[in-house]
Enzyme design. Structure first.
Site, PDB file in Angstrom:
ATOM      1  NE  ARG A 179      25.998 -11.198 -35.403  1.00 25.23           N
ATOM      2  CZ  ARG A 179      26.059 -12.365 -36.059  1.00 25.23           C
ATOM      3  NH1 ARG A 179      26.073 -12.371 -37.384  1.00 25.23           N
ATOM      4  NH2 ARG A 179      26.067 -13.499 -35.405  1.00 25.23           N
ATOM      5  CB  SER A 228      25.362 -10.523 -28.876  1.00 27.75           C
ATOM      6  OG  SER A 228      25.045 -11.896 -28.777  1.00 27.75           O
ATOM      7  CD  GLU A 298      25.973  -8.511 -32.262  1.00 32.63           C
ATOM      8  OE1 GLU A 298      24.868  -9.122 -32.229  1.00 32.63           O
ATOM      9  OE2 GLU A 298      27.058  -9.111 -32.232  1.00 32.63           O
TER      10      GLU A 298
END
EC number: 1.3.1.98
Length: 307
Positions: A179, A228, A298
């Site tokens: 990520r 998310s 995130e």
């Protein structure tokens, strides 16, 4: 909340600018959460050359950041000082397939790139069908879902720096990690090329259907959400940690942890950005107290808190 209007000065310094500059433009309608304050300046470039011209002439001390469709972002209630750049699909959204390569502008939706690849009978890009963002965000955060990641398919990315100069990055140059990418955050991605694998259309469409079915049955995709919220810690699923800490359905103001998927925060209708961020931080504290694991955001958070 409003900022000093600096658009006249910017326009005077950039007489050849073709894109649109808007002062104190609300960003809430441009995010999935539908919250947040204004951008001091919202700039929509006409094309890559216009973006390069702007970046070359904008004062170095003025903060500049870029947003896509705002699907994985919280804009704080106090707004965003400096310039927010939004790349429009008309100028940066073209997607085409040639051979086994799919080229895309960074304003193109991930889902659209998956569809073009499927139409060209190219597999490997199906996971993008389940990511509700743009290619720019996918490059910046190595977006992934359903077993695939951006790093698995990227051939090359193009970006413009604060001097208005264009750079090209190979997959290795991107320094992808989970990520995240290792490219200078001041660079603005404008285009990318991905490589697929020739395959039968039935198998590709079946895989895309699986991806879509997973989203519809496991994620609150019809809510005002940001996707998310937390990264999965090594060896763990963020949602399981949130659930085990007793946070399913937890509320702060108009913000709530989704009952359907504990790693999603939702705006139930009247949430502020402060509600959503406070809820996220509350969840982080409870998870760490319960499991000893510190969850990492995130979702990107930009701007300043309301005074």
């Amino acid at each position: 909340m409003s900022f000093p209007d600096i658009t006249p000065d910017l326009k005077a310094a950039m007489p050849e600018l073709r894109g649109r500059l808007l002062a104190n433009e609300s960003l809430a309608p441009l995010t999935w959460f539908r919250v947040g304050g204004p951008a001091q300046v919202l700039f929509t470039p006409a094309d890559a050359d216009d973006l390069a011209y702007f970046l070359k002439h904008v004062p170095a001390e003025l903060p500049v950041q870029v947003i896509g469709v705002g699907s994985n972002m919280i804009v704080r209630d106090g707004g965003v000082p400096g310039v927010v750049i939004r790349l429009a699909p008309r100028a940066f959204g073209e997607v085409k397939a040639e051979g086994d390569v799919v080229s895309a502008g960074t304003a193109a939706l991930d889902k659209r790139v998956a569809e073009v690849a499927a139409s060209a009978n190219l597999s490997g890009l199906e996971f993008l069908f389940g990511i509700p963002g743009t290619i720019g965000g996918a490059l910046r955060m190595n977006a992934g879902a359903n077993g695939g990641e951006t790093k698995d398919i990227l051939v090359e990315a193009t970006a413009i720096d604060r001097r208005g100069e264009t750079h090209r990055f190979t997959n290795a140059d991107m320094k992808f990690t989970y990520r995240a990418s290792g490219v200078d955050p001041l660079l603005i991605f404008t285009a990318a090329r991905f490589r697929g694998t020739p395959s039968g259309p039935e198998a590709i469409r079946a895989r895309m259907a699986e991806v879509q079915a997973h989203r519809e049955t496991a994620q609150p995709i019809r809510e005002k959400t940001g996707g998310s919220t937390f990264k999965n810690p090594p060896g763990h699923s963020a949602w399981k940690l949130v659930d085990a800490a007793g946070c399913r359905g937890l509320k702060v103001g108009g913000a709530q942890v989704s009952e359907m998927h504990c790693n999603f925060l939702i705006n139930t209708g009247n949430a502020t950005a402060e509600d959503i961020e406070t809820l996220g931080e509350t969840v982080r504290k409870r998870v760490e107290a319960h499991s000893g694991i510190a969850l990492q955001w995130e979702i990107k958070r930009i701007g300043i808190k309301a005074s």
